[in-house]
Scaffold this motif. Structure first.
Motif, mmCIF file in Angstrom:
data_model
loop_
_atom_site.group_PDB
_atom_site.id
_atom_site.type_symbol
_atom_site.label_atom_id
_atom_site.label_comp_id
_atom_site.label_asym_id
_atom_site.label_seq_id
_atom_site.Cartn_x
_atom_site.Cartn_y
_atom_site.Cartn_z
ATOM 1 N N PHE A 14 65.954 61.759 37.317
ATOM 2 C CA PHE A 14 66.808 62.076 36.171
ATOM 3 C C PHE A 14 66.020 62.022 34.861
ATOM 4 O O PHE A 14 66.204 62.865 33.980
ATOM 5 N N ASP A 15 65.136 61.035 34.730
ATOM 6 C CA ASP A 15 64.357 60.914 33.505
ATOM 7 C C ASP A 15 63.351 62.051 33.369
ATOM 8 O O ASP A 15 63.119 62.548 32.259
ATOM 9 N N ILE A 16 62.763 62.477 34.468
ATOM 10 C CA ILE A 16 61.844 63.616 34.421
ATOM 11 C C ILE A 16 62.608 64.883 34.033
ATOM 12 O O ILE A 16 62.128 65.688 33.226
ATOM 13 N N ILE A 17 63.807 65.050 34.556
ATOM 14 C CA ILE A 17 64.641 66.201 34.170
ATOM 15 C C ILE A 17 64.958 66.140 32.686
ATOM 16 O O ILE A 17 64.853 67.143 31.971
ATOM 17 N N ASN A 18 65.348 64.964 32.177
ATOM 18 C CA ASN A 18 65.604 64.800 30.738
ATOM 19 C C ASN A 18 64.378 65.182 29.924
ATOM 20 O O ASN A 18 64.497 65.819 28.873
ATOM 21 N N LEU A 23 61.528 69.134 26.404
ATOM 22 C CA LEU A 23 60.334 69.944 26.120
ATOM 23 C C LEU A 23 60.637 71.435 26.052
ATOM 24 O O LEU A 23 60.113 72.147 25.197
ATOM 25 N N LEU A 24 61.469 71.909 26.953
ATOM 26 C CA LEU A 24 61.666 73.345 27.090
ATOM 27 C C LEU A 24 62.773 73.921 26.227
ATOM 28 O O LEU A 24 62.770 75.116 25.933
ATOM 29 N N ASP A 25 63.738 73.110 25.808
ATOM 30 C CA ASP A 25 64.863 73.610 25.014
ATOM 31 C C ASP A 25 65.213 72.586 23.937
ATOM 32 O O ASP A 25 65.998 71.666 24.163
ATOM 33 N N ASP A 26 64.637 72.751 22.748
ATOM 34 C CA ASP A 26 64.839 71.796 21.656
ATOM 35 C C ASP A 26 66.302 71.650 21.255
ATOM 36 O O ASP A 26 66.759 70.563 20.942
ATOM 37 N N GLY A 27 67.060 72.720 21.264
ATOM 38 C CA GLY A 27 68.444 72.666 20.815
ATOM 39 C C GLY A 27 69.416 72.120 21.839
ATOM 40 O O GLY A 27 70.588 71.911 21.524
ATOM 41 N N TYR A 28 68.971 71.872 23.052
ATOM 42 C CA TYR A 28 69.885 71.443 24.118
ATOM 43 C C TYR A 28 70.525 70.102 23.814
ATOM 44 O O TYR A 28 71.689 69.883 24.103
ATOM 45 N N TYR A 29 69.786 69.190 23.223
ATOM 46 C CA TYR A 29 70.310 67.862 22.946
ATOM 47 C C TYR A 29 70.945 67.743 21.567
ATOM 48 O O TYR A 29 71.337 66.660 21.170
ATOM 49 N N SER A 30 71.039 68.823 20.823
ATOM 50 C CA SER A 30 71.681 68.772 19.513
ATOM 51 C C SER A 30 73.184 68.663 19.677
ATOM 52 O O SER A 30 73.768 69.266 20.573
ATOM 53 N N PHE A 42 63.260 61.942 16.962
ATOM 54 C CA PHE A 42 62.429 62.373 15.849
ATOM 55 C C PHE A 42 61.639 63.630 16.179
ATOM 56 O O PHE A 42 61.383 64.454 15.329
ATOM 57 N N ASN A 43 61.252 63.779 17.433
ATOM 58 C CA ASN A 43 60.439 64.913 17.862
ATOM 59 C C ASN A 43 60.768 65.174 19.337
ATOM 60 O O ASN A 43 60.477 64.342 20.185
ATOM 61 N N TYR A 44 61.330 66.338 19.609
ATOM 62 C CA TYR A 44 61.755 66.629 20.981
ATOM 63 C C TYR A 44 60.586 66.690 21.960
ATOM 64 O O TYR A 44 60.720 66.294 23.109
ATOM 65 N N ASP A 45 59.437 67.198 21.517
ATOM 66 C CA ASP A 45 58.284 67.253 22.411
ATOM 67 C C ASP A 45 57.803 65.858 22.781
ATOM 68 O O ASP A 45 57.550 65.566 23.948
ATOM 69 N N ALA A 46 57.683 64.989 21.788
ATOM 70 C CA ALA A 46 57.255 63.611 22.070
ATOM 71 C C ALA A 46 58.284 62.904 22.939
ATOM 72 O O ALA A 46 57.927 62.181 23.885
#
Length: 124
Positions: A14-18, A23-30, A42-46
């Motif tokens: 689950f954490d790897i999926i998160n 990483l792949l969709d910045d707006g998904y967690y907005s 603070f940074n979706y990539d990090a």
């Protein structure tokens, strides 16, 4: 120990999926505009890389749990606690997913803390 190890593997997945979703969709967690952006990311990539590394660490720790390592049990408890707190960040965007993974983390902690006393190498 098999219960805790399997749950640790599932939690790692689950954490790897998160992580990959971050990483792949910045707006998904907005969150939606009417609620404002209440995520503490603070940074979706990090954030995505953090979750990927935590998930990999959980996989490796689960292997140690299956082998009966006390150190792996302690590491699994710490990783599950980190995931439990980390899911609070996603609570405003995905409450049901966050609650489900938080319950999974609590079950991992329970499974690793309540070890039967007859395990080899454990002191009674």
């Amino acid at each position: 120990m098999a219960f805790a190890g399997v749950l640790l593997l599932v939690s790692g997945l689950f954490d790897i999926i998160n992580g990959f979703v971050a990483l792949l969709d910045d707006g998904y967690y907005s969150t939606t505009a009417d609620h404002g952006n209440r995520l503490l990311i603070f940074n979706y990539d990090a954030w995505g890389w953090i979750w990927i590394f935590v998930g990999i660490a959980q996989f490796l720790t689960a292997i140690g749990v299956f082998m009966g390592s006390r150190g792996a049990r302690l590491a699994g408890i710490l990783l599950a606690g980190f995931c439990l707190v980390g899911q609070l960040i996603f609570l405003s965007a995905f409450p049901w997913w966050s609650l489900a993974t938080m319950v999974l983390s609590v079950l991992v902690i329970y499974g690793l803390v309540s070890v039967p006393r007859h395990l080899p190498g454990e002191r009674v």
